[in-house]
Design a protein around this motif. Structure first.
Motif, short mmCIF file in Angstrom:
data_model
loop_
_atom_site.label_atom_id
_atom_site.label_comp_id
_atom_site.label_asym_id
_atom_site.label_seq_id
_atom_site.Cartn_x
_atom_site.Cartn_y
_atom_site.Cartn_z
N SER A 141 44.61 -9.98 -27.97
CA SER A 141 43.54 -10.92 -27.64
C SER A 141 42.46 -10.24 -26.80
CB SER A 141 44.10 -12.14 -26.88
OG SER A 141 45.06 -12.82 -27.63
N ASN A 198 38.86 -9.58 -28.66
CA ASN A 198 37.74 -10.40 -28.21
C ASN A 198 36.72 -9.59 -27.41
OD1 ASN A 198 38.28 -13.28 -29.06
ND2 ASN A 198 40.22 -12.81 -28.05
N LEU A 234 32.86 -18.01 -28.71
CA LEU A 234 34.28 -18.24 -28.95
C LEU A 234 35.11 -17.10 -28.38
CD1 LEU A 234 36.48 -19.97 -30.30
CD2 LEU A 234 36.11 -18.65 -32.39
N ASP A 293 37.99 -17.40 -25.52
CA ASP A 293 39.34 -16.90 -25.75
C ASP A 293 39.75 -15.88 -24.70
OD1 ASP A 293 39.70 -18.50 -27.95
OD2 ASP A 293 39.08 -16.98 -29.40
N GLU A 344 36.15 -25.29 -26.36
CA GLU A 344 36.46 -24.65 -27.65
C GLU A 344 36.51 -25.67 -28.77
OE1 GLU A 344 39.75 -21.67 -29.71
OE2 GLU A 344 39.57 -21.80 -27.53
N LEU A 346 34.16 -25.26 -32.02
CA LEU A 346 34.66 -25.16 -33.39
C LEU A 346 33.99 -26.20 -34.29
CD1 LEU A 346 38.47 -24.57 -32.74
CD2 LEU A 346 36.80 -22.91 -33.58
N HIS A 404 40.01 -20.02 -41.86
CA HIS A 404 39.41 -20.73 -40.72
C HIS A 404 40.22 -21.98 -40.38
CE1 HIS A 404 35.15 -18.83 -41.36
NE2 HIS A 404 36.08 -17.96 -41.07
N VAL A 441 43.36 -21.30 -38.29
CA VAL A 441 43.13 -21.17 -36.85
C VAL A 441 42.83 -22.53 -36.23
CG1 VAL A 441 41.64 -20.15 -35.09
CG2 VAL A 441 42.35 -18.80 -37.05
N PRO A 500 45.68 -18.86 -31.05
CA PRO A 500 44.32 -18.74 -31.61
C PRO A 500 43.47 -17.62 -31.02
CG PRO A 500 44.88 -21.05 -31.31
CD PRO A 500 45.98 -20.25 -30.67
N ASN A 522 41.59 -15.25 -33.72
CA ASN A 522 40.16 -15.46 -33.94
C ASN A 522 39.38 -14.19 -34.23
OD1 ASN A 522 40.27 -18.24 -33.76
ND2 ASN A 522 39.77 -18.32 -31.60
N TYR A 550 37.25 -14.20 -37.64
CA TYR A 550 35.79 -14.12 -37.56
C TYR A 550 35.37 -12.66 -37.43
CZ TYR A 550 36.25 -19.09 -36.73
OH TYR A 550 36.58 -20.42 -36.85
#
Length: 321
Positions: free
Chosen positions: A43, A47, A71, A75, A116, A120, A249, A252, A289, A293, A297
């Motif tokens: 993560s 991210n 996002l 995260d 979040e 989304l 998508h 998630v 998530p 993510n 993405y």
């Protein structure tokens, strides 16, 4: 060893701290610690990479990537707020947290979940406009509109979850200050407190419905319209790209929404969840998530094609219709 404050009567105990205790079987503790380390590393790396690439590449300063960067920041904040504390609790069997710090962590978790959720929904609307109304996309989804929407979502999330600070602060504790959880959690505080007043969980269910169910309905509507539009694409390869991206998508979205909605709404409606079931659902919704993510993405060409479909193909399809 876990130390807890215990009283034989129902007089309120003035608390200066909470003791967190993860309800994890001893034979699964090491595996859980290793898994959390792995999730946090992925993560954090994923991210951070997404955020830095978008910041330093000026060509990516577009509405689509502003959403993705936001996002990624959420995260990062959520993972850092939760996982280090969870690891500390697991490795030491329990952990003392000052009362004020515990309330702060609880609020940050709820606030980031709300933010979040609204984000989304905005991203789903972005995809809906890009696929269903591509010619109007540049005029509807502008940088200014995106930044304004993010600011409003931020404010709504902050104010919608602020009542829980006051509600948690008025909870009476007369038996124990031990929270059987891996981090400071509002619903767990309510269950530990010596009160049978249903308002504490009913308010939780109501606010979560507003911040979670309504955005989820908007997301499902957007994806339904995108799927209908995909069926009109003449290219088989184009259809596959749209449906594969929508499915990933939605995976998630499902991992974020459904565990959290179920864990927060069901207790307020009178449905009792076991401690293990509740803990699992909330942790999955908050921890998994952020790891997935950055993978979903990504910056591949297929992703861009989903957001900015070929205008000529769309025009020819509209003429044929």
């Amino acid at each position: 060893m876990i130390y807890q404050i215990t009283k034989m009567d129902n007089s309120t105990i003035p608390l200066s701290e909470f003791l967190l205790h993860c309800v994890v079987e001893s034979d699964k503790r090491n595996l859980t610690v290793c898994l959390l380390f792995f999730i946090y590393f992925v993560s954090l790396f994923g991210n951070l990479l997404v955020t830095m690439v978008i910041i330093f590449n000026h060509q990516l300063h577009t509405p689509m990537y502003i959403y993705i960067a936001t996002l990624a920041v959420i995260d990062l904040a959520n993972s850092t707020n939760l996982i280090p504390k969870m690891l500390n609790v697991l490795m030491h069997d329990s952990s003392a947290v000052p009362y004020g710090s515990c309330l702060l962590q609880m609020y940050v978790v709820l606030y980031l979940e709300a933010f979040e959720s609204l984000l989304l929904a905005q991203m789903a609307f972005d995809r809906y406009v890009a696929v269903v109304h591509p010619l109007r996309y540049p005029s509807i989804i502008t940088k200014r509109n995106v930044l304004a929407a993010l600011l409003i979502s931020n404010i709504v999330g902050a104010f919608a979850k602020s009542p829980f600070i006051f509600l948690a602060n008025e909870l009476p504790f007369c038996h124990s200050n031990v929270l059987p959880y891996c981090f400071c959690d509002y619903a767990t505080m309510v269950h530990v407190a010596c009160t049978e007043n249903p308002k504490y969980l009913i308010i939780l269910s109501g606010i979560v419905t507003f911040c979670g169910v309504f955005p989820l309905l908007l997301i499902l509507f957007s994806y339904a319209r995108i799927s209908l539009a995909a069926l009109k694409i003449s290219s088989v390869e184009g259809k596959k790209k749209v449906f594969s991206t929508c499915l990933t998508h939605l995976l998630v979205v499902g991992l974020f929404y459904f565990p959290l909605l179920a864990s927060y709404i069901l207790p307020g409606t009178g449905v009792q969840l076991s401690t293990e079931a509740y803990n699992t659902m909330v942790i999955v919704g908050n921890v998994v998530p952020p790891m997935l993510n950055p993978v979903i993405y990504n910056f591949m060409t297929d992703f861009v094609l989903i957001y900015v479909p070929n205008i000529k193909e769309t025009l020819s399809q509209k003429v044929q219709i």
